[in-house]
Enzyme design. Structure first.
Site, PDB file in Angstrom:
ATOM      1  N   GLN A   1       6.441  10.891  -1.271  1.00 51.35           N
ATOM      2  CA  GLN A   1       6.429  10.126  -2.510  1.00 51.35           C
ATOM      3  C   GLN A   1       5.186  10.531  -3.289  1.00 51.35           C
ATOM      4  O   GLN A   1       4.325  11.232  -2.770  1.00 51.35           O
ATOM      5  CB  GLN A   1       6.384   8.613  -2.225  1.00 51.35           C
ATOM      6  CG  GLN A   1       5.055   8.159  -1.655  1.00 51.35           C
ATOM      7  CD  GLN A   1       4.943   6.657  -1.423  1.00 51.35           C
ATOM      8  OE1 GLN A   1       5.880   5.917  -1.630  1.00 51.35           O
ATOM      9  NE2 GLN A   1       3.780   6.215  -0.977  1.00 51.35           N
TER      10      GLN A   1
ATOM     11  N   GLY B   1       0.832  -1.198   0.000  1.00 56.25           N
ATOM     12  CA  GLY B   1       0.000   0.000   0.000  1.00 56.25           C
ATOM     13  C   GLY B   1       0.865   1.245   0.000  1.00 56.25           C
ATOM     14  O   GLY B   1       2.060   1.206   0.296  1.00 56.25           O
ATOM     15  N   CYS B   2       0.237   2.376  -0.350  1.00 60.89           N
ATOM     16  CA  CYS B   2       0.999   3.634  -0.466  1.00 60.89           C
ATOM     17  C   CYS B   2       1.490   4.102   0.896  1.00 60.89           C
ATOM     18  O   CYS B   2       2.677   4.408   1.069  1.00 60.89           O
ATOM     19  CB  CYS B   2       0.154   4.704  -1.147  1.00 60.89           C
ATOM     20  SG  CYS B   2      -1.524   4.877  -0.515  1.00 60.89           S
ATOM     21  N   TYR B   3       0.587   4.163   1.872  1.00 61.03           N
ATOM     22  CA  TYR B   3       1.017   4.569   3.213  1.00 61.03           C
ATOM     23  C   TYR B   3       2.093   3.623   3.767  1.00 61.03           C
ATOM     24  O   TYR B   3       3.122   4.081   4.267  1.00 61.03           O
ATOM     25  CB  TYR B   3      -0.172   4.585   4.172  1.00 61.03           C
ATOM     26  CG  TYR B   3      -1.169   5.699   3.998  1.00 61.03           C
ATOM     27  CD1 TYR B   3      -0.797   7.023   4.175  1.00 61.03           C
ATOM     28  CD2 TYR B   3      -2.500   5.436   3.699  1.00 61.03           C
ATOM     29  CE1 TYR B   3      -1.724   8.060   4.049  1.00 61.03           C
ATOM     30  CE2 TYR B   3      -3.439   6.466   3.576  1.00 61.03           C
ATOM     31  CZ  TYR B   3      -3.041   7.774   3.756  1.00 61.03           C
ATOM     32  OH  TYR B   3      -3.965   8.789   3.643  1.00 61.03           O
TER      33      TYR B   3
END
Lengths: 345, 345, 345, 345
Positions: free
Chosen positions: D311, D148-150
């Site tokens: 990011q 996941g991004c987080y």
């Protein structure tokens, strides 16, 4: 009618004062100074005020502010301390929206702001203008140090917990996000649209001027040594402030008790809204309104309590709070002229 | 106190009505309907209204709107025409913010909106709610067709010129830009933040529903055949509308005469601001305010006149205009409850 | 490898050149000048370039630009005309992204830009760097006047119609909307985030510097007298330009013929995309890409043709176009280093 | 050439995969499925891809994905687990951008995502696709669970400290801010422009699906019990993620040692940029680029270390990372097709 003067009306807190005061039923806008814009009608700079504010900017040397009942300083740091002594001596009340009188300890002030304090004799009598915590003193004050925007959220979020002795004062974390208007109306590259839109960043993480102010105020409510980590961030929105406060609970306390603690603390405060447990307040719910909203969270019912706090940085975080103080100083209803509902969407 | 009902209060014009009416000194919010949100306190959906609006949404079948003095329809097209006949029959005034009664010609309406008109007998008595042009009729009206947001700007910009017979009615161009809230509060991909932020586009260029409404209204002021090119664009801002109107001058007229024409036309209109010749009005100068500002330009003193018009699409372009009509219909001061100053910045 | 110098690399067209050239397979970044930032590594000012651009800014007096094969001027007006003569004399090609060589008529230039032209002898040899219209000349050029962002859209939208003699050259209207980066990276209040976000306005309506440039270029394609109304607007987005062009058809022509006219005109142009009739191009479809997209509309099949044109003002409207010219001047594939796909969303 | 299939190409991670893969020199886009958009050319939905992506969406039942060498799942949770077994059985590699294989513990997965896991036998062989921590495993993997991004930001920020045993694993705080594209391309009111622009809020504070994933991964690097407070916030920007990580130091360590720890940890990582001590990374410095940047702060040299991590949530936080994994799985240069420089401004 209260005769009001504004020193430095060309910035964002200045024009916000104008918006609020132009609609205030007990205020007569008497003078607004700007050396650079002398003679320019205020409404030419701010067409939003066309038909509502008729006066023009005056050079400071052309206007006698001692005719006013109260003077607001919406200026950079250092201006109010230069002019306040004379005004106060002539019976004019002073509300400073900058930092000149926020920090009682002269040495800390001078270290933080890197200027000499030229009116240290006033530091003692200046009242920190946070009505929810200092209402009675504000009523009697002649000189108000209006709190910074970040400090308002941190204090109203942490103080009930500190007073109740429920948290570790030595490990407070405030992760705060501000709209760009908090940086003021200055010609700078960093806050250009093309620099700050569609972007997010922290700034001043290793040290921000609002940390000593906040820490000193928080210290008043606990005998434990306060240690505050304050991390400001710049958010691509015009107005709004969201502070995410982290406190470590040191006592056995239920969520219901925590919620009740805050509800009781702010039960009679017209401009603090304690939302139901677990709410996610949005900054826009305060856009343009003199209102601070907060809500509590406790992930996994662990020992970390999170307080989410939102406000409009220019209203409850600056000019609205200043008008709230003025109302108290002049014996008016605290909410007079501050009933605007937030603009949504 | 005027007892007010709102049908369809969950959209942007609905919540904007709530913001305005909650602060209106002569209004008592009596009912607000939503089939889907029956029982939900309004302030839970819109926390900006916490402490200011206490009522809850009611399912339409649970509330008797005939107890109201006036009912606003902030609904999709087709709802008002179904419910207005009964309300009017019982003496309740109706203000429709949708299109049901904007176009007098039933055939044009049905072709434009692709639905049958179920209350064509009301088309005649409906008054087009643009106070600057129809004030006296509005005062006597029971049924108001509140103008669309785009048409308001086009009419107030073109009508003085058409009335004076100064321009070529057959070649009017309106290049209009709207904030995203104009698209309403609907779950759609096209108006997601990630789709419409940092982006600009035209839409409906080959034909938009507001063209027939506007053309028919403009036609009232000239015997020449009106031909209008209307190009709407979606702008990455929440509120605000900017219409850039192009008209070809057909008479020999000076810039001073043109400026005076507009100043005279709107001299007594509290919510139209004719700015100095050559100004560039900004949408934000009307943000949250019931105000339309305009300014004239004439490049190279040629035969093309440009009228720049701005307003907040949700206020003067929708809900504020509706409240302005309500004030007129009930004999109140036209500006009651509409004095909010624009939020700047 | 082509040795490239950039004069004035701290603005938005400068950093955009850096982004494009750093990824260009045939380019060696040799020098980038800035008097103010002498010695500062470029990547410290623009962290997006960390690891990709290793050179530092140099004061102009410390670097010998005559070692370069080509020098780009991403400077305010007036700089290129001062330095170009020496560079050209030493065989260095020059591409000026400012206006110094865009207008052939010295008097018009001086009136428009309010500065004396110090290298008028170069005006004749300078080639207007719009590859779609001047490709062969660009290939042979030593001095390129890179077109302005607005003029690129107006020319590529109007020229096919003018060439074909289908429209009234005396009544061209260009209603153009630009992202804020078009205003450059200058410390100014007007383009602060808090001033230009959530806001829309026109500017320079009574006269903009790009009008004479565009009118003169358009005039090359018709014997009728060109009269252009150009209305620029500031849009709350970082990048992107949307021009809505209005032309009055003077010949009997079908929509199919109009569409074919444009498709044929740009059939072999890699960076112009003629979309299907009636499309609504969005600026984001070109974000970061060297691409201009356009589409045709004709409301009610009347006599007004609308050309919708979009581009990224910093790429096809400035730095990408400059690199496109460089490729042509050095005999490279025209699209080398320009294949980045637009960032969506 | 690697034959690539994409399942679910209509969302933001899907179109981002298309942008990256269309420019990848070793990839042949072979199939992209969408039940709803069967037959629609991809470039009609996303005009940014006109001229660059020629294929059309296909209904899943019309296309044989087993002809591909690798299939990306840019789908909601639950889709990959249904289709992966067959693809893997036929020798097709699978990269899932959703959560189906991120959590090894089936019970935790099912509790977190509230669906049954239909391919639990694959959980063991699935490799967590974070190249900086699992490169060798990824090279040999047939099934990738793309992080996941987080979680990507939290792991790359905390892991060096956990590995070195320098911080209190039981009190990790991650205050994270995401652009709105992280919420996906779904028709929902909450992420409309008019709801999320000019606004900031936290969400899921009492529990977010990425917490168990991250905690489990972090646990791999310490024998102390990891306890993570993760607070996500929605930020009014399209792309970008900023994680502000707070860790309490438990060992006596100098700032220089801390900086060196991170520099050593990421010395050979092409897509992690350790900025100088005290830097404030901005999300825009990674916009469109497969890059994560971080910087360290230690207010007052106390016991709290702050790691700022940024990011682009759609690139290093999703599709770029997935391509990075693909490159490793097929023995290509890890950075192939991932060299785009961030778009600034």
């Amino acid at each position: 009618m209260i005769k009001v003067g504004i020193v430095g009306g060309t910035g964002y807190t200045g024009v916000e004062l104008l918006r609020l005061l132009a609609a205030h039923p007990e205020v007569q806008l008497t003078a607004i100074t700007s050396r650079k814009e002398d003679g320019l009608p205020v409404a030419e700079m701010y067409p939003s005020l066309r038909g509502r504010v008729d006066i023009a900017f005056s050079s400071p040397d052309k206007v006698d502010l001692t005719q006013c009942d109260v003077v607001f300083f919406a200026t950079p740091h250092g201006v109010a301390m230069a002019q306040a002594p004379e005004l106060l001596a002539k019976g004019v009340k002073v509300i400073d929206l900058a930092a000149d009188f926020r920090i009682k300890d002269r040495a800390v002030f001078e270290k933080t702001y890197k200027i000499d304090h030229t009116a240290p004799e006033l530091l003692e009598q200046a009242v920190y203008g946070l009505p929810e915590l200092n209402r009675e003193d504000i009523k009697k004050a002649n000189l108000i140090a209006n709190p910074g925007c970040y400090p308002t959220t941190m204090q109203l979020g942490f103080v009930p917990l500190l007073k109740a002795g429920l948290i570790d004062a030595g490990h407070l974390i405030a992760d705060c996000k501000s709209g760009v208007s908090g940086a003021g109306r200055k010609a700078e590259i960093g806050t250009l649209f093309s620099e700050s839109s569609d972007n997010f960043k922290a700034y001043g993480v290793s040290g921000h001027r609002h940390t000593p102010e906040t820490a000193a105020q928080l210290q008043r409510y606990t005998s434990d040594k306060v240690k505050l980590i304050f991390t400001p961030h710049l958010t691509p929105m015009i107005r709004g402030m969201h502070s995410t406060l982290y406190a470590r609970l040191t006592k056995d306390v239920s969520n219901e008790e925590l919620q009740k603690l805050f509800e009781d603390a702010y039960a009679d405060q017209p401009f603090v809204d304690v939302m139901p447990w677990g709410s996610h307040p949005e900054t826009r719910s305060t856009r343009g309104a003199n209102m601070l909203r907060l809500a509590l969270h406790r992930p996994d019912n662990g020992d970390t309590l999170i307080v989410l706090v939102v406000q409009d940085n220019l209203v409850k975080g600056a000019s609205g709070q200043a008008v709230q103080c003025m109302n108290l100083m002049f014996g008016l209803d605290e909410g007079l002229g501050l009933q605007t509902i937030a603009l949504m969407p």
